[in-house]
Design an enzyme around this catalytic site. Structure first.
Site, PDB file in Angstrom:
ATOM      1  N   LYS A 173       0.835  -1.208   0.000  1.00 51.08           N
ATOM      2  CA  LYS A 173       0.000   0.000   0.000  1.00 51.08           C
ATOM      3  C   LYS A 173       0.867   1.255   0.000  1.00 51.08           C
ATOM      4  O   LYS A 173       0.554   2.240  -0.670  1.00 51.08           O
ATOM      5  CB  LYS A 173      -0.923   0.009   1.229  1.00 51.08           C
ATOM      6  N   LYS A 241       0.075  11.963   5.223  1.00 49.93           N
ATOM      7  CA  LYS A 241       0.410  10.953   6.227  1.00 49.93           C
ATOM      8  C   LYS A 241       1.004   9.712   5.580  1.00 49.93           C
ATOM      9  O   LYS A 241       2.019   9.158   6.028  1.00 49.93           O
ATOM     10  CB  LYS A 241      -0.851  10.608   7.026  1.00 49.93           C
TER      11      LYS A 241
END
Length: 299
Positions: A173, A241
Site C-alpha cells: 500500500k 500521512k
C-alpha cells in the site's frame, strides 16, 4: 456466510460504503464510528450500530478496522479496553487502514498471542471504488487466515491479492501511495504546461488518456481537476500521512526514492497552506502556485 457477524470500526468516507456493501452481501454487520452521525448510513442500509468499538467487536466472527492512522489502530485494538481483549480465539481481525508496516507486524504478533488471526489488508480505489465494491485489496498475513477472510474481501473488491506475511499488505500500500502521488504530480504539471501554451486542456486530456500516458489517475481525476472541483475522495491530509509512511519505510530499508521525496515535499507544502481537507488532486494548486498561474481554491 449470512450468519457471519462482522464488526466494522470506522465508518468514514471509505469505511461507510464498505460496511454497507458487506450488508448487501448478506453479512450481519454491526458498526461503530467515533462520530455517531456517520453510522446512520449503515443503519439505513440494514446494518446495526454499536455505542462503542468494544460493543461492536464482542461476539463478532470478524472485526474490521478502517481508521485514519497507526496510533488510532493501536488505540482501538491494543489500548486499554481495546477490541483484542474481547475477541474469541480463532476469530479474524482485519485492519484495512493504511498504517506503518511495523505496526501491522506488531498487531499480528499480539493477535497470535491471543489466538486471534490478524491480517493487514489496506485498499486502493478511493471513495468511488469503495462505493462500487471495486477496491484493490493487498493482504498481508497467514495464508489460512487470508482464505478464511476471502468471502469478506470478495464483497468489497475486484482485485484481492495475498502479497505475503504480516506487514506485506501495508508495504505494498505504501508503494501504491507513492505511485499515485507521483502520477497526480505529473498530471498536475502536464495540465499547467499545456494551459501555459494555450492548448485546450480538455482536448489534451482526451488524447493523452488514449495513449501510453493514460492512467486510472488521469481517467478519474483530470476532469475534476480541470473543473477545479477538489471535493475530497481522498484528502491531502491522509496522503501526506501516507507519504510519511513511505519515506520512513524507505529510509529504514536504505532505499532511495528521489521522486517520492519530492512529491512528499509538494504534498506537505500544499497541506501547510491550509489545503489539507481538499482532495489530493489539489496538488494542481501547488504546481500552479509554483508557476505563478491559477487561482487558489477554497479549502
Amino acid at each position: 456466510m449470512s450468519t457471519h457477524t462482522i464488526a466494522f470500526i470506522g465508518l468514514g468516507v471509505m469505511g461507510g460504503p464498505m460496511a454497507a456493501n458487506l450488508v448487501r452481501a448478506g453479512f450481519d454487520v454491526v458498526g461503530y464510528n467515533r462520530s455517531p452521525q456517520r453510522a446512520q448510513a449503515l443503519a439505513a442500509a440494514g446494518g446495526r450500530v454499536a455505542a462503542s468499538a468494544i460493543e461492536a467487536a464482542t461476539g463478532a466472527d470478524t472485526v474490521i478496522t478502517m481508521l485514519p492512522d497507526s496510533p488510532d489502530v493501536e488505540s482501538v485494538v491494543l489500548g486499554e479496553g481495546g477490541v483484542l481483549e474481547c475477541m474469541r480465539p480463532g476469530s479474524l481481525l482485519v485492519d484495512m487502514s493504511t498504517i506503518r508496516p511495523d505496526v501491522a507486524r506488531r498487531l499480528a504478533e499480539t493477535g497470535r498471542d491471543s489466538g486471534v488471526r490478524v491480517l493487514d489488508a489496506p485498499v486502493s480505489g478511493g471513495e468511488q471504488g469503495a462505493v462500487e465494491a471495486k477496491l484493490s485489496i493487498m493482504v498481508g498475513g497467514e495464508e489460512e487466515a487470508f482464505e478464511a477472510a476471502r468471502p469478506v474481501f470478495d464483497a468489497l473488491g475486484t482485485t484481492v491479492v495475498h502479497v505475503g506475511p504480516a506487514g506485506a499488505g501495508q508495504t505494498v500500500k505504501a508503494a501504491n501511495q507513492l505511485i499515485v502521488a507521483g502520477v497526480i504530480g505529473l498530471v498536475s504539471e502536464a495540465l499547467v504546461f499545456v494551459d501555459a501554451h494555450g492548448v485546450d486542456p480538455d482536448q489534451a486530456v482526451r488524447v493523452l488518456a488514449g495513449g501510453l500516458a493514460g492512467s486510472t489517475v488521469l481517467d478519474r481525476k483530470a476532469a475534476s481537476m480541470l473543473a477545479r472541483d477538489f471535493t475530497p475522495g481522498f484528502r491531502v491530509d491522509l496522503h501526506h500521512k501516507d507519504l510519511g509512511i513511505v519515506t520512513a519505510a524507505a529510509r529504514e530499508a536504505g532505499v532511495a526514492i528521489p521522486l517520492g521525496g519530492l512529491v512528499a515535499t509538494l504534498m506537505g507544502s500544499l497541506r501547510a497552506q491550509g489545503h489539507g481537507a481538499l482532495d489530493h488532486s489539489a496538488l494542481l494548486l501547488e504546481l500552479e502556485r509554483m508557476s505563478g498561474r491559477g487561482e487558489t481554491a477554497d479549502s
